[in-house]
Motif scaffolding. Structure first.
Motif, PDB file in Angstrom:
ATOM      1  N   GLY A  21       0.803  -0.549  -9.818  1.00 35.29           N
ATOM      2  CA  GLY A  21      -0.524   0.402  -9.912  1.00 35.29           C
ATOM      3  C   GLY A  21      -1.563   1.207  -8.816  1.00 35.29           C
ATOM      4  O   GLY A  21      -2.448   1.655  -9.130  1.00 35.29           O
ATOM      5  N   SER A  22      -0.781   0.756  -7.328  1.00 41.02           N
ATOM      6  CA  SER A  22      -1.399   0.733  -6.973  1.00 41.02           C
ATOM      7  C   SER A  22      -1.112   2.091  -5.619  1.00 41.02           C
ATOM      8  O   SER A  22       0.735   2.454  -6.184  1.00 41.02           O
ATOM      9  CB  SER A  22      -1.263  -0.480  -5.400  1.00 41.02           C
ATOM     10  OG  SER A  22      -1.912  -0.130  -3.646  1.00 41.02           O
ATOM     11  N   ASN A  23      -1.717   3.086  -5.156  1.00 38.88           N
ATOM     12  CA  ASN A  23      -1.655   3.970  -4.914  1.00 38.88           C
ATOM     13  C   ASN A  23      -1.228   4.112  -3.676  1.00 38.88           C
ATOM     14  O   ASN A  23      -1.343   5.560  -2.792  1.00 38.88           O
ATOM     15  CB  ASN A  23      -2.511   5.199  -5.338  1.00 38.88           C
ATOM     16  CG  ASN A  23      -2.009   5.869  -7.064  1.00 38.88           C
ATOM     17  OD1 ASN A  23      -0.938   5.611  -7.479  1.00 38.88           O
ATOM     18  ND2 ASN A  23      -2.936   6.568  -7.490  1.00 38.88           N
ATOM     19  N   LYS A  24      -1.666   2.615  -2.831  1.00 36.70           N
ATOM     20  CA  LYS A  24      -1.334   2.948  -1.695  1.00 36.70           C
ATOM     21  C   LYS A  24      -0.361   3.053  -0.832  1.00 36.70           C
ATOM     22  O   LYS A  24       0.639   2.220  -1.191  1.00 36.70           O
ATOM     23  CB  LYS A  24      -2.252   1.492  -1.258  1.00 36.70           C
ATOM     24  CG  LYS A  24      -2.168   1.515   0.864  1.00 36.70           C
ATOM     25  CD  LYS A  24      -3.636   0.511   0.941  1.00 36.70           C
ATOM     26  CE  LYS A  24      -4.907   1.097   0.561  1.00 36.70           C
ATOM     27  NZ  LYS A  24      -6.148  -0.433   0.819  1.00 36.70           N
ATOM     28  N   ILE A  25       0.358   3.668   0.180  1.00 42.79           N
ATOM     29  CA  ILE A  25       1.110   3.710   1.181  1.00 42.79           C
ATOM     30  C   ILE A  25       0.610   2.726   2.614  1.00 42.79           C
ATOM     31  O   ILE A  25       0.225   3.599   2.921  1.00 42.79           O
ATOM     32  CB  ILE A  25       1.270   5.077   1.514  1.00 42.79           C
ATOM     33  CG1 ILE A  25       1.422   5.740   0.102  1.00 42.79           C
ATOM     34  CG2 ILE A  25       2.837   5.190   2.635  1.00 42.79           C
ATOM     35  CD1 ILE A  25       1.967   7.287   0.479  1.00 42.79           C
ATOM     36  N   GLN A  26       1.414   1.734   2.605  1.00 48.39           N
ATOM     37  CA  GLN A  26       1.049   0.863   3.959  1.00 48.39           C
ATOM     38  C   GLN A  26       2.351   0.139   4.393  1.00 48.39           C
ATOM     39  O   GLN A  26       3.351  -0.911   3.342  1.00 48.39           O
ATOM     40  CB  GLN A  26      -0.070   0.467   3.798  1.00 48.39           C
ATOM     41  CG  GLN A  26      -0.483  -1.114   4.460  1.00 48.39           C
ATOM     42  CD  GLN A  26      -2.110  -1.948   4.101  1.00 48.39           C
ATOM     43  OE1 GLN A  26      -2.393  -1.433   2.988  1.00 48.39           O
ATOM     44  NE2 GLN A  26      -2.754  -2.072   5.502  1.00 48.39           N
ATOM     45  N   ASN A  27       2.086  -0.183   4.966  1.00 49.40           N
ATOM     46  CA  ASN A  27       3.734  -1.632   5.418  1.00 49.40           C
ATOM     47  C   ASN A  27       2.660  -2.950   5.866  1.00 49.40           C
ATOM     48  O   ASN A  27       1.911  -2.940   5.606  1.00 49.40           O
ATOM     49  CB  ASN A  27       3.849  -0.833   7.627  1.00 49.40           C
ATOM     50  CG  ASN A  27       5.454   0.247   7.481  1.00 49.40           C
ATOM     51  OD1 ASN A  27       5.906  -0.079   6.248  1.00 49.40           O
ATOM     52  ND2 ASN A  27       4.720   1.091   8.923  1.00 49.40           N
ATOM     53  N   PRO A  28       3.215  -4.150   5.685  1.00 50.20           N
ATOM     54  CA  PRO A  28       2.658  -4.554   5.405  1.00 50.20           C
ATOM     55  C   PRO A  28       1.853  -5.326   7.193  1.00 50.20           C
ATOM     56  O   PRO A  28       2.583  -4.734   7.767  1.00 50.20           O
ATOM     57  CB  PRO A  28       4.197  -5.954   6.117  1.00 50.20           C
ATOM     58  CG  PRO A  28       5.273  -5.677   5.277  1.00 50.20           C
ATOM     59  CD  PRO A  28       4.921  -3.595   5.670  1.00 50.20           C
ATOM     60  N   LYS A  29       0.910  -5.898   7.275  1.00 49.88           N
ATOM     61  CA  LYS A  29       0.051  -5.963   8.547  1.00 49.88           C
ATOM     62  C   LYS A  29       0.284  -7.030   8.883  1.00 49.88           C
ATOM     63  O   LYS A  29       1.003  -8.200   8.995  1.00 49.88           O
ATOM     64  CB  LYS A  29      -1.721  -6.059   7.309  1.00 49.88           C
ATOM     65  CG  LYS A  29      -2.470  -5.405   6.975  1.00 49.88           C
ATOM     66  CD  LYS A  29      -3.660  -5.433   6.695  1.00 49.88           C
ATOM     67  CE  LYS A  29      -4.642  -4.515   6.711  1.00 49.88           C
ATOM     68  NZ  LYS A  29      -5.894  -4.004   5.999  1.00 49.88           N
ATOM     69  N   THR A  30       0.630  -6.903  10.551  1.00 50.67           N
ATOM     70  CA  THR A  30       0.566  -7.792  11.389  1.00 50.67           C
ATOM     71  C   THR A  30      -0.713  -8.038  11.704  1.00 50.67           C
ATOM     72  O   THR A  30      -1.615  -7.803  11.755  1.00 50.67           O
ATOM     73  CB  THR A  30       0.725  -6.955  12.586  1.00 50.67           C
ATOM     74  OG1 THR A  30       2.308  -6.142  12.886  1.00 50.67           O
ATOM     75  CG2 THR A  30       0.974  -8.126  13.718  1.00 50.67           C
TER      76      THR A  30
END
Length: 111
Positions: A3-12
């Motif tokens: 249900g997350s609407n977050k658009i993000q790459n895996p954090k370095t």
């Protein structure tokens, strides 16, 4: 996360110490470039001489490209994220700005 609407790459991952890390340095540079593009935009608006305007415009464009490169790098490393808008919000915003646009005089009326 469901249900997350977050658009993000895996954090370095970066060290969590009092000293500035790579993420901190990039964020500082990105903030500086954003400030500079705002300032160059104002300078272009106020330039009274065409050659001065052209020089500032060139510098603005180069600075804007650096800002975009820094943003893309931070997004790639997962240090910048977005909340995805649902379709209803997008449609409402589109309708709102379409309404604003219809209230503006057409370009053939502006002299």
């Amino acid at each position: 996360m469901p249900g997350s609407n977050k658009i993000q790459n895996p954090k370095t991952e970066v060290p969590q110490t009092p000293e500035m890390n790579d993420r901190d340095f990039l964020n500082d540079m990105l903030t500086t470039e954003k400030y500079m593009t705002d300032s160059y935009s104002t300078a272009m608006n106020e330039a009274s001489h065409q050659d001065l305007y052209n020089d500032i415009s060139l510098i603005f464009s180069e600075t804007q490209n650096v800002q975009r490169d820094l943003f893309n790098l931070m997004f790639k490393k997962g240090w910048y994220s977005f909340e995805a808008a649902d379709q209803q919000t997008i449609s409402q915003t589109y309708q709102q700005f379409t309404g604003y646009n219809s209230q503006l005089p057409s370009s053939d009326m502006v002299q």
